[in-house]
Design an enzyme around this catalytic site. Sequence first.
Site, mmCIF file in Angstrom:
data_model
loop_
_atom_site.group_PDB
_atom_site.id
_atom_site.type_symbol
_atom_site.label_atom_id
_atom_site.label_comp_id
_atom_site.label_asym_id
_atom_site.label_seq_id
_atom_site.Cartn_x
_atom_site.Cartn_y
_atom_site.Cartn_z
ATOM 1 N N ASP A 50 27.064 61.775 95.907
ATOM 2 C CA ASP A 50 26.575 62.120 97.248
ATOM 3 C C ASP A 50 25.041 62.171 97.265
ATOM 4 O O ASP A 50 24.408 61.773 98.241
ATOM 5 C CB ASP A 50 27.127 63.485 97.677
ATOM 6 C CG ASP A 50 28.620 63.425 97.956
ATOM 7 O OD1 ASP A 50 29.071 62.418 98.521
ATOM 8 O OD2 ASP A 50 29.331 64.380 97.594
ATOM 9 N N GLY A 51 24.465 62.663 96.163
ATOM 10 C CA GLY A 51 23.003 62.744 96.074
ATOM 11 C C GLY A 51 22.367 61.356 96.163
ATOM 12 O O GLY A 51 21.303 61.191 96.762
ATOM 13 N N ASN A 123 22.446 66.110 105.515
ATOM 14 C CA ASN A 123 23.240 67.291 105.154
ATOM 15 C C ASN A 123 22.728 68.545 105.841
ATOM 16 O O ASN A 123 23.432 69.153 106.612
ATOM 17 C CB ASN A 123 23.191 67.537 103.641
ATOM 18 C CG ASN A 123 24.362 66.920 102.900
ATOM 19 O OD1 ASN A 123 25.242 66.324 103.511
ATOM 20 N ND2 ASN A 123 24.359 67.072 101.588
ATOM 21 N N ALA A 187 22.798 85.334 102.056
ATOM 22 C CA ALA A 187 22.556 86.717 101.623
ATOM 23 C C ALA A 187 21.658 87.495 102.591
ATOM 24 O O ALA A 187 20.556 87.917 102.235
ATOM 25 C CB ALA A 187 21.971 86.727 100.207
HETATM 26 P P1 NAD Z 1 23.461 68.356 93.175
HETATM 27 O O1 NAD Z 1 23.424 67.340 92.098
HETATM 28 O O2 NAD Z 1 22.950 69.743 92.916
HETATM 29 O O3 NAD Z 1 24.972 68.413 93.727
HETATM 30 C C1 NAD Z 1 25.420 69.320 94.660
HETATM 31 C C2 NAD Z 1 26.891 69.057 94.955
HETATM 32 O O4 NAD Z 1 27.010 68.941 96.378
HETATM 33 C C3 NAD Z 1 27.502 67.776 94.370
HETATM 34 O O5 NAD Z 1 28.780 68.083 93.876
HETATM 35 C C4 NAD Z 1 27.590 66.853 95.569
HETATM 36 O O6 NAD Z 1 28.659 65.911 95.463
HETATM 37 C C5 NAD Z 1 27.880 67.843 96.652
HETATM 38 N N1 NAD Z 1 27.581 67.375 98.003
HETATM 39 C C6 NAD Z 1 26.441 66.803 98.483
HETATM 40 N N2 NAD Z 1 26.600 66.502 99.778
HETATM 41 C C7 NAD Z 1 27.846 66.881 100.116
HETATM 42 C C8 NAD Z 1 28.575 66.861 101.319
HETATM 43 N N3 NAD Z 1 28.053 66.397 102.443
HETATM 44 N N4 NAD Z 1 29.837 67.381 101.323
HETATM 45 C C9 NAD Z 1 30.390 67.882 100.197
HETATM 46 N N5 NAD Z 1 29.745 67.943 99.031
HETATM 47 C C10 NAD Z 1 28.480 67.455 98.998
HETATM 48 O O7 NAD Z 1 22.659 67.806 94.424
HETATM 49 P P2 NAD Z 1 22.756 66.444 95.143
HETATM 50 O O8 NAD Z 1 23.905 65.644 94.621
HETATM 51 O O9 NAD Z 1 21.401 65.856 95.170
HETATM 52 O O10 NAD Z 1 23.122 66.918 96.625
HETATM 53 C C11 NAD Z 1 22.174 67.610 97.394
HETATM 54 C C12 NAD Z 1 22.961 68.636 98.148
HETATM 55 O O11 NAD Z 1 23.351 69.662 97.261
HETATM 56 C C13 NAD Z 1 22.190 69.363 99.230
HETATM 57 O O12 NAD Z 1 22.106 68.613 100.412
HETATM 58 C C14 NAD Z 1 23.014 70.613 99.368
HETATM 59 O O13 NAD Z 1 23.986 70.508 100.386
HETATM 60 C C15 NAD Z 1 23.770 70.729 98.055
HETATM 61 N N6 NAD Z 1 23.486 72.033 97.452
HETATM 62 C C16 NAD Z 1 24.526 72.886 97.342
HETATM 63 C C17 NAD Z 1 24.318 74.152 96.868
HETATM 64 C C18 NAD Z 1 25.502 75.079 96.785
HETATM 65 O O14 NAD Z 1 26.623 74.625 97.066
HETATM 66 N N7 NAD Z 1 25.291 76.348 96.445
HETATM 67 C C19 NAD Z 1 23.054 74.567 96.470
HETATM 68 C C20 NAD Z 1 22.004 73.666 96.583
HETATM 69 C C21 NAD Z 1 22.233 72.383 97.089
#
Ligand code: NAD
Length: 265
Positions: A50-51, A123, A187
């Site tokens: 997804d990233g 996102n 939070a």
């Molecule tokens: P990353 O490598 O930290 O992966 C984050 C996870 O989010 C991966 O498993 C990815 O597949 C998943 N993800 C990304 N977009 C998604 C979507 N639309 N629906 C479901 N899952 C999704 O970071 P990345 O791959 O560069 O993705 C960036 C995204 O990570 C940000 O846009 C943010 O949404 C997410 N993120 C999540 C958290 C959390 O869940 N606590 C924290 C920080 C960032």
Amino acid sequence: MKIAMVLRNDDFTREVEQQIKEKLRASRHTYQIIDHPGEQPDLVLSIGGDGTLLEAVHQYGLDATYVGIHTGHLGFYADWRPEELNDFVQALDEGNPQIVEYPTVQCDIHMSDGSMHSKWALNELVIRNASLSTLVVCVFINGDEFETFRGDGLIVSSPSGSTAYNKAVNGAIVHPSIEAIQLSEIASINNQTYRTINSSLVLPSHHEIEFIVMNPEIMIGLDREQAVWKQVRAITCRVGSNKVKFARYKKLPFWGRVRNSFIAD
Ligand code: NAD
């Protein structure tokens, strides 16, 4: 057809890229792989997770059309698995994909000196304090004061982003055909002195959220990109007027993706 590729940086992804290139060369159709950033492709192929897809949409923007092959665990934005490359190229040859459009989050960052920066996210937008101390933000909805938020941060997600960071803070999952943005808290402080709604809010496309920022420095995240911003006065958010276009060559219902990602083995 001009195809651009955006890859995750790992050996398996590069192997899949080579296989795809070979199959495109062997096809009876003419595919031109482009790698000049200035040239507009007909299709952007994201190979990775997804990233990688998020990276691709920020690289090629809102005029392009996207399709994803996932080389890691099942992705939310990618439709094809590496073992389906023959079917994928056959589907490209046959043409006529369904074009599915996903809403974006549009935000304007207003600085204390009067300047303004317009940004968008597929996102989400994330606002956090630049340090570990509390983020303090006055939240207005359609010009009316709603609450003063104190806590770790705020997320404004799109429908397709609702399954990402938003879900991790117990926000609702919103179908991408609904033109909306969702405000979720990270939070929040809720006690006798400070109070927030402490629920996620889903706002329609004609509504606007305004955050008046009280901290001198904040961290702003837009999809994968994050940076510390100084002297931000306010941030306004609404549903973006442009959507991200995906070429869908096979049926993959949204709720099936949700189930496969979060419930099924
Ligand atoms: P990353 O490598 O930290 O992966 C984050 C996870 O989010 C991966 O498993 C990815 O597949 C998943 N993800 C990304 N977009 C998604 C979507 N639309 N629906 C479901 N899952 C999704 O970071 P990345 O791959 O560069 O993705 C960036 C995204 O990570 C940000 O846009 C943010 O949404 C997410 N993120 C999540 C958290 C959390 O869940 N606590 C924290 C920080 C960032």
